[in-house]
Design a protein around this motif. Structure first.
Motif, mmCIF file in Angstrom:
data_model
loop_
_atom_site.group_PDB
_atom_site.id
_atom_site.type_symbol
_atom_site.label_atom_id
_atom_site.label_comp_id
_atom_site.label_asym_id
_atom_site.label_seq_id
_atom_site.Cartn_x
_atom_site.Cartn_y
_atom_site.Cartn_z
ATOM 1 N N GLY A 1 17.642 35.228 4.048
ATOM 2 C CA GLY A 1 16.514 36.192 4.779
ATOM 3 C C GLY A 1 16.014 35.553 5.837
ATOM 4 O O GLY A 1 15.153 35.890 6.704
ATOM 5 N N LYS A 2 16.524 34.116 6.139
ATOM 6 C CA LYS A 2 15.959 33.531 7.271
ATOM 7 C C LYS A 2 16.108 34.007 8.662
ATOM 8 O O LYS A 2 14.829 33.999 9.320
ATOM 9 N N THR A 3 17.178 34.404 9.020
ATOM 10 C CA THR A 3 17.404 34.775 10.242
ATOM 11 C C THR A 3 16.843 35.950 10.687
ATOM 12 O O THR A 3 16.155 36.179 11.463
ATOM 13 N N THR A 4 16.797 37.045 9.651
ATOM 14 C CA THR A 4 15.982 38.228 9.654
ATOM 15 C C THR A 4 14.724 37.946 9.827
ATOM 16 O O THR A 4 13.898 38.747 10.412
ATOM 17 N N THR A 5 14.017 36.994 9.175
ATOM 18 C CA THR A 5 12.529 36.976 9.258
ATOM 19 C C THR A 5 12.288 36.384 10.560
ATOM 20 O O THR A 5 11.407 36.674 11.310
ATOM 21 N N MET A 6 12.949 35.564 11.300
ATOM 22 C CA MET A 6 12.946 35.010 12.778
ATOM 23 C C MET A 6 13.125 36.143 13.627
ATOM 24 O O MET A 6 12.194 36.358 14.671
ATOM 25 N N ARG A 7 14.242 37.158 13.289
ATOM 26 C CA ARG A 7 14.215 38.216 14.166
ATOM 27 C C ARG A 7 12.840 39.014 14.161
ATOM 28 O O ARG A 7 12.353 39.543 15.302
ATOM 29 N N MET A 8 12.407 39.344 13.072
ATOM 30 C CA MET A 8 11.047 39.949 12.773
ATOM 31 C C MET A 8 9.928 39.282 13.632
ATOM 32 O O MET A 8 9.082 39.941 14.283
ATOM 33 N N ILE A 9 9.738 37.988 13.560
ATOM 34 C CA ILE A 9 8.761 37.365 14.372
ATOM 35 C C ILE A 9 8.947 37.583 15.765
ATOM 36 O O ILE A 9 7.918 37.605 16.708
ATOM 37 N N LEU A 10 10.100 37.639 16.276
ATOM 38 C CA LEU A 10 10.567 37.836 17.670
ATOM 39 C C LEU A 10 10.549 39.274 18.151
ATOM 40 O O LEU A 10 11.001 39.599 19.151
ATOM 41 N N GLY A 11 10.291 40.233 17.413
ATOM 42 C CA GLY A 11 10.402 41.727 17.448
ATOM 43 C C GLY A 11 11.570 42.281 17.779
ATOM 44 O O GLY A 11 11.903 43.149 18.360
ATOM 45 N N LEU A 12 12.662 41.380 17.571
ATOM 46 C CA LEU A 12 14.078 42.062 17.663
ATOM 47 C C LEU A 12 14.290 43.029 16.312
ATOM 48 O O LEU A 12 15.286 43.962 16.387
ATOM 49 N N ASP A 13 13.694 42.693 15.256
ATOM 50 C CA ASP A 13 13.818 43.674 13.845
ATOM 51 C C ASP A 13 12.674 43.979 13.842
ATOM 52 O O ASP A 13 11.518 43.186 13.715
ATOM 53 N N ALA A 14 12.255 45.551 13.443
ATOM 54 C CA ALA A 14 10.843 46.025 12.916
ATOM 55 C C ALA A 14 10.823 45.913 11.307
ATOM 56 O O ALA A 14 11.609 46.086 10.682
ATOM 57 N N PRO A 15 9.550 45.202 11.035
ATOM 58 C CA PRO A 15 9.460 45.029 9.743
ATOM 59 C C PRO A 15 9.471 46.496 8.898
ATOM 60 O O PRO A 15 8.827 47.528 9.543
ATOM 61 N N THR A 16 9.995 46.594 7.558
ATOM 62 C CA THR A 16 9.726 47.920 6.878
ATOM 63 C C THR A 16 8.444 47.892 6.512
ATOM 64 O O THR A 16 7.778 49.276 6.429
ATOM 65 N N GLU A 17 7.895 46.913 5.995
ATOM 66 C CA GLU A 17 6.504 46.789 5.938
ATOM 67 C C GLU A 17 5.893 45.544 6.055
ATOM 68 O O GLU A 17 6.586 44.521 6.420
ATOM 69 N N GLY A 18 4.504 45.506 6.229
ATOM 70 C CA GLY A 18 3.939 44.207 6.613
ATOM 71 C C GLY A 18 3.921 43.856 8.159
ATOM 72 O O GLY A 18 4.426 44.705 8.804
ATOM 73 N N SER A 19 3.574 42.788 8.443
ATOM 74 C CA SER A 19 3.361 42.235 10.032
ATOM 75 C C SER A 19 3.440 40.728 10.031
ATOM 76 O O SER A 19 3.417 40.011 8.937
ATOM 77 N N VAL A 20 3.772 40.389 11.428
ATOM 78 C CA VAL A 20 4.078 39.000 11.431
ATOM 79 C C VAL A 20 3.327 38.753 13.007
ATOM 80 O O VAL A 20 3.705 39.642 13.799
ATOM 81 N N THR A 21 2.671 37.925 13.176
ATOM 82 C CA THR A 21 1.855 37.488 14.695
ATOM 83 C C THR A 21 2.061 36.304 14.708
ATOM 84 O O THR A 21 2.451 35.200 14.456
ATOM 85 N N VAL A 22 2.147 36.110 16.285
ATOM 86 C CA VAL A 22 2.182 34.797 17.035
ATOM 87 C C VAL A 22 0.699 34.525 17.727
ATOM 88 O O VAL A 22 0.592 35.344 18.425
ATOM 89 N N ASP A 23 0.080 33.528 17.255
ATOM 90 C CA ASP A 23 -1.495 33.353 17.700
ATOM 91 C C ASP A 23 -2.204 34.604 17.688
ATOM 92 O O ASP A 23 -2.983 35.204 18.700
ATOM 93 N N GLY A 24 -2.104 35.399 16.624
ATOM 94 C CA GLY A 24 -2.990 36.703 16.344
ATOM 95 C C GLY A 24 -2.419 37.854 17.036
ATOM 96 O O GLY A 24 -3.003 38.958 16.713
ATOM 97 N N ARG A 25 -1.115 37.711 17.598
ATOM 98 C CA ARG A 25 -0.598 39.148 18.428
ATOM 99 C C ARG A 25 0.793 39.294 18.041
ATOM 100 O O ARG A 25 1.514 38.187 17.752
ATOM 101 N N SER A 26 1.311 40.548 18.182
ATOM 102 C CA SER A 26 2.555 40.874 17.971
ATOM 103 C C SER A 26 3.450 40.354 19.208
ATOM 104 O O SER A 26 2.909 40.548 20.196
ATOM 105 N N TYR A 27 4.758 39.806 18.843
ATOM 106 C CA TYR A 27 5.436 39.274 20.088
ATOM 107 C C TYR A 27 5.556 40.317 21.154
ATOM 108 O O TYR A 27 5.492 40.145 22.150
ATOM 109 N N ARG A 28 5.684 41.647 20.758
ATOM 110 C CA ARG A 28 5.784 42.724 21.689
ATOM 111 C C ARG A 28 4.692 42.812 22.553
ATOM 112 O O ARG A 28 4.799 43.529 23.576
ATOM 113 N N ASP A 29 3.658 42.210 22.286
ATOM 114 C CA ASP A 29 2.132 42.468 22.877
ATOM 115 C C ASP A 29 2.065 41.221 23.934
ATOM 116 O O ASP A 29 0.962 41.466 24.875
ATOM 117 N N LEU A 30 2.959 40.277 23.744
ATOM 118 C CA LEU A 30 2.827 39.423 24.650
ATOM 119 C C LEU A 30 2.989 39.310 26.087
ATOM 120 O O LEU A 30 4.175 40.099 26.277
#
Length: 305
Positions: free
Chosen positions: A39-68
């Motif tokens: 699940g490493k690549t899937t996790t990285m894709r979720m960090i970068l907003g390329l895949d949306a989590p089914t549940e939960g959240s991931v942020t970069v410096d407190g913001r979603s990647y899509r909001d940068l």
């Protein structure tokens, strides 16, 4: 900093990531390890907003990647070195990315020099080797001079000099206070590069610890002893509950379940002479294979672990 909280990703009936929580801190090279399919690549894709989590959240410096507002100035990433338009020249590929994020031409020239592609900047990337494509991908990640960097298998296709260069680059970036997350299957390289480890298996977190602590947790630690009284020492160690393995040399034994200090004290208490007393540490690869043994998705018949 990268923060994941309760990440879950399902593809139909397949659970790719399950309740994954972690933090990737600045100033460290964090190795992201796991068997194939972990699940490493899937996790990285979720960090970068390329895949949306089914549940939960991931942020970069407190913001979603899509909001940068200017993502490449915040996060640099290399997930697939060959995900390039083959007809473009290397410099044009970088210029296109730069213009989309308000980055000037001077920075394009800087990163081409940094990764060693200055002389081939006007070549079309379809003729690039995997190693050259990796260097171009790293240049893309560095383009915005971001504080957070994510690399998936960055040394694939590189020669020993290139691998050494990537290792030095990762450690330099972390020393500058950046957040560096690196996925790799090369345990020997991670042992030299990473400060901290995130280890996952079947989508779940297995370990979140320093490299030293991870290796020390392995049961494959032993003590190498050379003594003219090796047989007597072996008997005393077994009485104390340790494991002893003898080799072809009658003066040499390997002791497990006791550390070198305990072996030394036991030998002294019984007047046993020691010529060598050497702690033998498990390698990162051995510790990894031991910890992830039950998380391997595909294992060949007769494979030894």
């Amino acid at each position: 900093m990268i923060e994941a909280r309760g990440l879950v990703k399902r593809y139909g009936s397949t659970m790719a990531v399950s309740d994954l929580s972690f933090s990737v801190r600045p100033g460290l090279v964090t190795g992201f390890l796991g068997p194939n399919g972990a699940g490493k690549t899937t996790t990285m894709r979720m960090i970068l907003g390329l895949d949306a989590p089914t549940e939960g959240s991931v942020t970069v410096d407190g913001r979603s990647y899509r909001d940068l507002p200017a993502p490449m100035r915040e996060v640099g990433a290399l997930l697939d070195a060959k995900a390039l338009h083959g007809g473009r020249r290397a410099v044009d590929h970088l210029l296109c990315l730069a213009q989309s994020n308000g980055i000037g031409r001077r920075r394009v020239d800087e990163v081409l020099r940094l990764v060693g592609l200055e002389d081939v900047a006007r070549r079309r990337v379809k003729g690039f080797s995997l190693g050259m494509s990796q260097r171009l991908g790293i240049a893309s990640a560095l383009l915005g001079d971001p504080p957070v960097l994510i690399f998936d298998e960055p040394v694939n296709g590189l020669d020993p000099d290139g691998i050494h260069w990537v290792r030095t680059l990762m450690r330099t970036l972390a020393a500058e206070g950046r957040t560096v997350l690196v996925s790799s299957h090369l345990m020997s390289e991670m042992a030299l590069t990473a400060d901290h480890l995130l280890v996952i298996g079947k989508g779940r977190l297995i370990a979140d610890t320093s490299v030293d602590e991870f290796v020390r947790s392995s049961s494959q630690q032993s003590v190498h002893v050379r003594s003219p009284q090796a047989a007597e020492l072996a008997a005393r160690c077994r009485e104390a509950g340790a494991g002893v393995q003898a080799g072809t040399d009658p003066d040499v034994i390997e002791i497990t379940a006791m550390d070198s200090a305990e072996v030394g004290k036991l030998a002294a208490a019984h007047g046993i002479t020691l010529f060598e007393l050497v702690p033998v540490r498990a390698s990162l690869e051995e510790a990894f294979m031991e910890l992830t043994r039950d998380s391997v998705e595909y294992q060949a018949t007769g494979a030894t672990r």
